[in-house]
Enzyme design. Structure first.
Site, short mmCIF file in Angstrom:
data_model
loop_
_atom_site.label_atom_id
_atom_site.label_comp_id
_atom_site.label_asym_id
_atom_site.label_seq_id
_atom_site.Cartn_x
_atom_site.Cartn_y
_atom_site.Cartn_z
N ASP A 198 0.83 -1.21 0.00
CA ASP A 198 0.00 0.00 0.00
C ASP A 198 0.87 1.26 0.00
O ASP A 198 2.10 1.19 0.01
CB ASP A 198 -0.93 -0.06 1.22
CG ASP A 198 -2.29 0.56 0.95
OD1 ASP A 198 -2.40 1.38 0.02
OD2 ASP A 198 -3.24 0.25 1.69
N ASP A 253 -10.10 3.29 -3.89
CA ASP A 253 -10.79 2.12 -3.34
C ASP A 253 -12.19 1.95 -3.93
O ASP A 253 -12.93 2.93 -4.11
CB ASP A 253 -10.93 2.26 -1.82
CG ASP A 253 -9.60 2.03 -1.13
OD1 ASP A 253 -8.57 1.96 -1.82
OD2 ASP A 253 -9.61 1.90 0.11
C1 GAL Z 1 -6.13 1.28 1.18
C2 GAL Z 1 -6.22 0.25 0.08
C3 GAL Z 1 -7.33 -0.72 0.43
C4 GAL Z 1 -7.02 -1.37 1.76
C5 GAL Z 1 -6.82 -0.30 2.82
C6 GAL Z 1 -6.37 -0.88 4.15
O1 GAL Z 1 -5.10 2.16 0.92
O2 GAL Z 1 -6.47 0.86 -1.14
O3 GAL Z 1 -7.46 -1.69 -0.58
O4 GAL Z 1 -5.88 -2.14 1.65
O5 GAL Z 1 -5.86 0.65 2.41
O6 GAL Z 1 -6.08 0.09 5.08
#
Ligand code: GAL
Length: 486
Positions: A198, A253
């Site tokens: 991430d 997301d």
């Molecule tokens: C976001 C990511 C999500 C999930 C989330 C967890 O940045 O895009 O898919 O992993 O973090 O905190």
């Protein structure tokens, strides 16, 4: 491949073609198309070639000048599995993961290809140990990640884990920035098979510089670990991530809503040319089964993700699946589109005008000279949607067998010019077209191919219709041929 001078075409027509091509800045011998300042970008073209005596033609977003891939041997087809985030968020623990792994097996989902069981954020303690090692959360993962991996492996599945190219993950567990080598070694020692990486709380440097560091660290462990880049599409990762990761997020997301799913499909479509075996565009994980869309809407979601060669990572609670949701997720004909070995991302090929803009045709080439077609009605009301052979890159008159991937039926007789179906509002119909022998070549290109025929080297050439536009149909009309040796 023969060298180009051996295979020079004796046919005088070539010189006529070459002249036009030269004027356009195309070298006729190598077929390389020089486009200023953009030498490594993939190109779309019509690709026509002979394979064991069979003529093949289809619109191909073939990446003729492809940057070298990651080459870790993984992701030759898009990954399939499950991820904890969309349904559980931070509420994960080892029981959920153990039970999910078992559920993938007893529902039959593992059998149809879902083999990754992926932890997302919130598996780690908020502090590293005194040696700087990541620690599984004592309260929720008391048996540790290695035990989880052993369990998952014993079921014939693979384990995925999550970290971040920043100081913290989005939920404030320690990030791997500056700890890449140590953390990669930890993951490998736990026998982890997949890393989602991430982008939260990073140091402001470009993802292009941060993500390769973890790639190198993973490679150095000697364990093949699927590398999933998640920088939310911020720095157009499709343009640089092919040699870095096996997938790269092209979007923010997903939310369990129709509008979000549609928006992400469109964003991801933009990067279709860049996907291929070893490296795929990732418009985020599936929401199928989480309750925010109707069954028909989820069918659209699953169909378009499959067609776009997106990762098929289930995001719902597979321990508690309604039959209609299991039916969607385990449709092997649709999964077959996603996992097709040709590995070409399908794309939107037609969109109605004005009030009909929601009536769309998405399509892409499949192995065996087949074509997948999605008639997708994004509007609220039912409509007839038509795809002509020109829309799909087939020659008018080509007899085609039509297979309905959701009804699991083959249409009676052959279609020769178009397919049309009534599609309910917010719904879709998905087909595979298999041309029957005769002529599936666009006629003018076929002409070009025949011109080339007396040369025994013909079969060593692809004849690619040049493009300066994205519209394949108008390209076909232009009829500019360049010769390109593979
Ligand atoms: C976001 C990511 C999500 C999930 C989330 C967890 O940045 O895009 O898919 O992993 O973090 O905190």
């Amino acid at each position: 491949m023969r060298n180009s001078s051996e295979c020079r075409n004796p046919n005088p027509n070539l010189w006529a073609f070459s002249l036009v091509i030269l004027l356009l800045g195309v070298s006729p011998i190598t077929g390389r198309i020089h486009r200023k300042g953009d030498d490594t970008s993939p190109r779309i073209g019509w690709s026509i070639f002979k394979e064991e005596g069979e003529e093949i033609a289809r619109p191909v977003n073939r990446q003729r000048v492809r940057p070298l891939g990651l080459n870790n041997g993984l992701g030759l087809t898009p990954p399939m599995g499950w991820n904890s985030w969309n349904f559980f968020g931070c509420n994960i623990n080892e029981t959920v993961i153990f039970e999910t792994a078992s559920a993938l097996v007893y529902t039959g989902l593992a059998d149809v290809g879902y083999n990754y069981v992926n932890l997302d954020d919130c598996w780690a303690e908020r502090e590293r140990d005194e040696d700087g090692n990541l620690l599984p959360r004592r309260l929720t993962f008391p048996s540790g990640i290695k035990a989880l991996a052993d369990h998952v492996h014993a079921l014939g599945l693979k384990l995925g884990i999550y970290s971040d190219a920043g100081f913290y993950t989005c939920e404030k567990q320690p990030g791997s920035l500056g700890y890449e080598i140590q953390d990669a070694r930890t993951f490998a020692s736990w026998e982890v098979d997949y890393l989602k990486y991430d982008n939260c709380f990073n140091d402001g440097s470009k993802p292009e510089t941060r993500y390769p560091v973890m790639r190198n660290a993973l490679n150095a462990t000697g364990r093949p670990i699927f590398y999933s880049i998640c920088e939310w599409g911020q720095d157009d990762p499709a343009t640089w991530a092919k040699p870095v990761g096996n997938t790269w997020r092209t979007t923010g997301d997903i939310v369990d809503k129709w509008s979000s799913m549609v928006k992400l499909a469109d964003k991801n479509d933009k990067w279709a040319d860049y996907a291929g075996p070893g490296g795929w565009n990732d418009p985020d994980m599936l929401e199928v089964g989480n309750g925010g869309m109707t069954v028909e809407e989820y069918r659209c979601h699953f169909s378009v993700w499959a067609l776009m060669k997106a990762p098929l990572l289930i995001g719902c609670d597979v321990r508690d699946l309604k039959p209609e949701i299991l039916g969607i997720l385990s449709n092997e004909e649709v999964i077959g589109v996603n996992q097709d070995p040709l590995g070409v991302q399908g794309r939107r090929v037609k969109k109605g005008l004005w009030l009909r803009r929601n009536q769309q045709v998405w399509s892409g080439p499949l192995s065996g000279n087949r074509t997948v077609v999605l008639l997708w009605n994004r509007g609220l009301f039912g409509a007839h949607i038509k795809a002509t052979w020109a829309d799909l890159g087939l020659t008018s008159g080509t007899p085609v067998i039509v297979r309905d991937l959701w009804k699991h039926e083959t249409w009676e007789g052959n279609s020769v010019d178009e397919i049309e179906a009534r599609v309910d509002g917010r719904s879709s119909e998905m087909f595979i077209l298999t041309p029957q022998a005769s002529s599936s070549l666009p006629s003018r290109v076929k002409q070009g191919f025949q011109d080339n025929e007396p040369d025994s080297c013909a079969k060593h050439f692809n004849i690619i219709l040049d493009r300066s536009l994205d519209n394949r149909t108008s390209l076909l009309g232009k009829g500019l041929y360049s010769f390109y040796s593979m």
